[in-house]
Design a protein around this motif. Structure first.
Motif, PDB file in Angstrom:
ATOM      1  N   GLY A 128       0.794  -1.227   0.000  1.00  0.00           N
ATOM      2  CA  GLY A 128       0.000   0.000   0.000  1.00  0.00           C
ATOM      3  C   GLY A 128       0.820   1.267   0.000  1.00  0.00           C
ATOM      4  O   GLY A 128       0.306   2.345  -0.325  1.00  0.00           O
ATOM      5  N   SER A 129       2.107   1.157   0.350  1.00  0.00           N
ATOM      6  CA  SER A 129       2.981   2.336   0.380  1.00  0.00           C
ATOM      7  C   SER A 129       3.703   2.565  -0.944  1.00  0.00           C
ATOM      8  O   SER A 129       4.424   3.555  -1.100  1.00  0.00           O
ATOM      9  N   MET A 130       3.514   1.657  -1.912  1.00  0.00           N
ATOM     10  CA  MET A 130       4.256   1.729  -3.171  1.00  0.00           C
ATOM     11  C   MET A 130       3.453   2.427  -4.269  1.00  0.00           C
ATOM     12  O   MET A 130       2.237   2.278  -4.347  1.00  0.00           O
ATOM     13  N   SER A 150      -7.535  -8.765  -2.618  1.00  0.00           N
ATOM     14  CA  SER A 150      -8.830  -8.325  -2.089  1.00  0.00           C
ATOM     15  C   SER A 150      -9.955  -9.292  -2.460  1.00  0.00           C
ATOM     16  O   SER A 150     -11.090  -9.127  -2.020  1.00  0.00           O
ATOM     17  N   GLY A 151      -9.629 -10.340  -3.260  1.00  0.00           N
ATOM     18  CA  GLY A 151     -10.653 -11.309  -3.647  1.00  0.00           C
ATOM     19  C   GLY A 151     -10.516 -12.657  -2.982  1.00  0.00           C
ATOM     20  O   GLY A 151     -11.288 -13.573  -3.275  1.00  0.00           O
ATOM     21  N   VAL A 152      -9.544 -12.816  -2.068  1.00  0.00           N
ATOM     22  CA  VAL A 152      -9.353 -14.121  -1.439  1.00  0.00           C
ATOM     23  C   VAL A 152      -9.159 -13.963   0.068  1.00  0.00           C
ATOM     24  O   VAL A 152      -8.832 -12.882   0.557  1.00  0.00           O
ATOM     25  N   ALA A 166      -8.328  -4.359  -0.043  1.00  0.00           N
ATOM     26  CA  ALA A 166      -9.115  -3.425  -0.862  1.00  0.00           C
ATOM     27  C   ALA A 166      -8.842  -1.978  -0.460  1.00  0.00           C
ATOM     28  O   ALA A 166      -8.701  -1.091  -1.315  1.00  0.00           O
ATOM     29  N   ALA A 167      -8.742  -1.728   0.853  1.00  0.00           N
ATOM     30  CA  ALA A 167      -8.480  -0.365   1.323  1.00  0.00           C
ATOM     31  C   ALA A 167      -7.092   0.097   0.890  1.00  0.00           C
ATOM     32  O   ALA A 167      -6.916   1.243   0.445  1.00  0.00           O
ATOM     33  N   ALA A 168      -6.104  -0.787   0.983  1.00  0.00           N
ATOM     34  CA  ALA A 168      -4.751  -0.432   0.545  1.00  0.00           C
ATOM     35  C   ALA A 168      -4.714  -0.190  -0.961  1.00  0.00           C
ATOM     36  O   ALA A 168      -4.031   0.723  -1.446  1.00  0.00           O
ATOM     37  N   VAL A 193     -12.422  -4.357 -12.680  1.00  0.00           N
ATOM     38  CA  VAL A 193     -13.621  -3.550 -12.924  1.00  0.00           C
ATOM     39  C   VAL A 193     -14.130  -3.061 -11.575  1.00  0.00           C
ATOM     40  O   VAL A 193     -14.525  -3.872 -10.720  1.00  0.00           O
ATOM     41  N   ALA A 194     -14.111  -1.777 -11.362  1.00  0.00           N
ATOM     42  CA  ALA A 194     -14.527  -1.214 -10.077  1.00  0.00           C
ATOM     43  C   ALA A 194     -15.977  -1.588  -9.761  1.00  0.00           C
ATOM     44  O   ALA A 194     -16.853  -1.519 -10.622  1.00  0.00           O
TER      45      ALA A 194
END
Length: 385
Positions: free
Chosen positions: A69-71, A84-86, A96-98, A114-115
């Motif tokens: 998330g920092s990259m 975020s899907g597993v 998902a937040a990152a 796809v958002a």
């Protein structure tokens, strides 16, 4: 000596250049970068194996998510979208937040993302072998106009034995199962039973919970880092967790088989033409195997060779002392119970009995070996009757 080969002295007071510190996530980012133009299905499979690797190593996933998330790196965003899907709801939400944080900095999304796309249940089916000891549950869901099918291979008592992920063929889930049946002659019945989302969840979710609860084992490690021919549920268990939990609402409760079912089945067995002279021995056996099934939230009449072997070892050999006289009666009682389950389930009688006759010598031999094990003998604290 040429100028190029001469050693060079460092000037007095000069500071040498420090080697660049490599990121511990370099290999992960390189792998994720290759997924950017692939498919969401492949990304989820990749993320599931990554999740399992961290779990097997006993390390948490939070430091990795924080680092990604920092990259400002498209590969990092790809990894986070896949993660975020597993896995559990908490880990999916953290990934998902990152991902949103990285995307907000203008980092390019992977081509497949796809958002707002969410999994929607389309259909599920059940296929079993003749005696019901091997089950395949196929669950098809749709996301961003793409349909994907997860196949769960499982055995009652033993749980999940393999998990497979497919892009659903244009012909549909049934066509996928028909191909599976045709490719493994005599392994499955030519019967494909539709399941609701709730029915699929009720069959599979306990296996997923049990898998996480039991923890990693040597077979799990081999399934991840050993031969590619070795398949193990650990490879897609994180994906399965997410896909199956999406089938029902959070307040759904799996129906529980009533303890009264034990007595019903025991009495039905004793009333059947079992041909056992010692009715009390038959009752004692039926009570053990019927109550074991109910404790596992299974109907007691749904037994096959693998499940019966497991219960004989776990609930008889490891728990109760059996007299020599009753041990001599067991082959007859076990056969009578097997035949009873065939009739109680309305299976093709001759075919199913023949299948039991083929398997029973192995069932009884494995029980005898377990009963003779000194370690199990030390665990017994009950009596057969």
């Amino acid at each position: 000596m040429s100028p190029q080969s001469k050693s060079r002295k460092k000037k007095q007071g000069a500071v040498g250049r420090r080697p660049e510190k490599q990121s511990p996530y370099g290999a992960l980012l390189e792998s994720a970068a290759a997924l950017r133009s692939e498919s969401w299905l492949l990304a989820d499979a990749w993320a599931s194996e990554l999740y399992a690797t961290l779990w097997l190593a006993g390390s948490g996933h939070s430091p990795m998510i924080d680092a990604l998330g920092s990259m400002n790196d498209p590969a990092a965003l790809t990894a986070l979208r896949a993660l975020s899907g597993v896995g559990s709801a908490e880990s999916r939400a953290a990934s998902a937040a990152a991902a949103e944080t990285v995307a907000a900095r203008g980092v390019a999304e992977p081509s497949w993302y796809v958002a707002g796309a969410a999994l929607e249940f389309r259909e599920a089916f059940l296929v079993t072998n003749l005696l019901g000891d091997v089950e395949v549950i196929a669950i098809t869901q749709e996301r961003a106009s793409a349909r994907e099918t997860v196949l769960f291979m499982r055995q009652p008592v033993l749980g999940a034995t393999a998990i497979e992920l497919f892009a659903t063929p244009d012909e549909g889930t049934v066509a996928l199962l028909e191909d599976m049946i045709a490719s493994t002659p005599d392994a499955f019945r030519d019967l494909i039973t539709p399941l609701s989302a709730f029915e699929a969840f009720d069959r599979v979710w306990p296996d997923i919970e049990q898998f996480w609860e039991d923890g990693p084992d040597e077979e799990a490690e081999e399934g991840l880092i050993g031969s590619e021919e070795v398949r193990h549920p650990i490879q897609l268990i994180a994906l399965a967790d997410a896909r199956v939990s999406a089938l029902v609402s959070n307040d759904h409760e799996i129906p529980v088989i009533s303890p009264e079912r034990t007595d019903e089945v025991v009495e039905a067995f004793l009333a059947s033409p079992h041909g056992i002279a010692d009715a009390e021995a038959a009752r004692a056996f039926a009570q053990i195997v019927a109550s074991a099934a109910v404790e596992q939230n299974r109907d007691p009449i749904v037994y096959g060779p693998a499940s019966l072997t497991a219960v004989l070892i776990l609930n008889v050999a490891a728990r109760v002392h059996v007299s020599d006289a009753d041990l001599a009666l067991l082959p007859e009682i076990v056969r009578a119970w097997a035949y009873f389950t065939v009739d109680a389930r309305d299976l093709p009688r001759d075919e199913a009995r023949a299948a039991w006759d083929e398997e029973l010598p192995t069932v009884l031999a494995e029980f005898s070996e377990a009963y003779a094990d000194p370690e199990l003998a030390d665990e017994r604290d009950g009596q057969f009757r």
